[in-house]
Design a protein around this motif. Structure first.
Motif, mmCIF file in Angstrom:
data_model
loop_
_atom_site.group_PDB
_atom_site.id
_atom_site.type_symbol
_atom_site.label_atom_id
_atom_site.label_comp_id
_atom_site.label_asym_id
_atom_site.label_seq_id
_atom_site.Cartn_x
_atom_site.Cartn_y
_atom_site.Cartn_z
ATOM 1 N N HIS A 1 -26.361 12.464 -35.535
ATOM 2 C CA HIS A 1 -27.585 13.121 -35.087
ATOM 3 C C HIS A 1 -28.007 12.601 -33.713
ATOM 4 C CE1 HIS A 1 -31.226 15.386 -35.350
ATOM 5 N NE2 HIS A 1 -32.009 14.323 -35.450
ATOM 6 N N ARG B 1 -21.903 16.825 -30.567
ATOM 7 C CA ARG B 1 -23.018 17.772 -30.550
ATOM 8 C C ARG B 1 -22.652 19.176 -31.025
ATOM 9 N NH1 ARG B 1 -22.220 16.876 -24.908
ATOM 10 N NH2 ARG B 1 -21.193 18.634 -23.891
ATOM 11 N N ASN C 1 -24.136 9.638 -40.386
ATOM 12 C CA ASN C 1 -24.943 10.838 -40.151
ATOM 13 C C ASN C 1 -26.020 10.594 -39.103
ATOM 14 O OD1 ASN C 1 -23.724 12.786 -41.665
ATOM 15 N ND2 ASN C 1 -25.161 12.718 -43.365
ATOM 16 N N LEU D 1 -27.679 18.340 -38.310
ATOM 17 C CA LEU D 1 -27.879 17.530 -39.498
ATOM 18 C C LEU D 1 -26.902 17.943 -40.592
ATOM 19 C CD1 LEU D 1 -31.779 17.387 -39.714
ATOM 20 C CD2 LEU D 1 -30.229 15.517 -39.117
#
Length: 270
Positions: free
Chosen positions: A246, A211, A242, A252
């Motif tokens: 996310h 994160r 990816n 992103l």
């Protein structure tokens, strides 16, 4: 100061763990005599330790000796951080397997190596050098290079300062060659392994981010030898990594913001 009985218990535990570390993917079963010789522990002591490990379930009997027991697998699956990442990653790994019809892999860093958390095999492709719980050097795998490319410079230099083991004739063992490859990996978002870890196979891997944008692991697919083939599947691997990043709360397109990152541990996802 520890009492003699406590010292004996610690010594027994250390020796028992040393016996468990003797097993490998290539040698999954060993005799007690061989274990005693390799661990440099008296055979009588080894026999006693093996008996205790058998009773506890860390070992089980095989045809010609003993092998690691299912109790270790059960405990390993309870490690919360790895279990959390694996739980979130499995749907993405399955999707990669179905879309590409190749073997998909999930790995994290452990020291200068990668450790496989999940492997979903293709029906018609055997990848003997990888297994759940198995380890390989970072520098010769697409998974490892994808992680290494997004590591901070001190960590990269530490890896490159140590001997780079050659697994195949194609393994990169020159630090400068690998140092030049890492910026290319960051730019394109994926890393390639073309017969660097196993003759006859390619692998394309992409980093997974936690994160705060720290690299935490990598996803990959493995197929028959061909750089062109690897490039064909690079988009799918990059997209899956990816999407998983996310889902873990990473920003992103994290591959554009790698500078100064540390190599994350799986605790960063919880």
């Amino acid at each position: 100061m520890p009492r003699p009985a406590e010292q004996d218990a610690v010594s027994s535990l250390s020796r028992g763990l040393a016996l468990l570390e003797l097993f490998s993917m290539d040698e999954s079963e060993l005799s007690i005599s061989e274990m005693a010789r390799r661990a440099q522990i008296p055979k009588s002591t080894t026999h006693r330790l093996v008996t205790d490990l058998l009773e506890w379930g860390a070992l089980e009997r095989g045809r010609g000796g003993v092998r690691l027991g299912v109790r270790l697998f059960e405990l390993g699956s309870l490690v919360p951080d790895h279990a959390r990442l694996r739980e979130l990653a499995i749907p993405f790994a399955h999707s990669l397997n179905q879309i590409t019809q190749l073997t998909s892999n999930l790995a994290v860093r452990e020291g200068n190596e990668i450790i496989y958390l999940e492997k979903i095999s293709a029906r018609d492709l055997r990848v003997p050098h990888s297994r759940v719980g198995g380890r390989l050097p970072m520098h010769c795998t697409a998974l490892g290079k994808a992680i290494l490319a997004h590591a901070p410079v001190p960590f990269i230099e530490r890896v490159l300062s140590e001997p780079l083991v050659r697994l195949t004739p194609a393994t990169i063992t020159e630090p400068e060659v690998l140092r030049r490859e890492l910026p290319e990996i960051r730019t394109r978002g994926v890393a390639y392994d073309i017969e660097e870890s196993q003759l006859g196979l390619f692998c394309v891997g992409a980093p997974i981010f936690a994160r705060q944008g720290q690299v935490i692991g990598a996803l990959s697919v493995t197929g028959a030898t061909s750089l062109d083939q690897a490039r064909r599947f690079s988009g799918a691997v990059h997209a899956a990594a990816n999407a998983l990043s996310h889902a873990l709360g990473a920003p992103l397109s994290p591959s554009t913001r790698y500078a100064g990152r540390r190599v994350a541990t799986v605790t960063d996802i919880s």
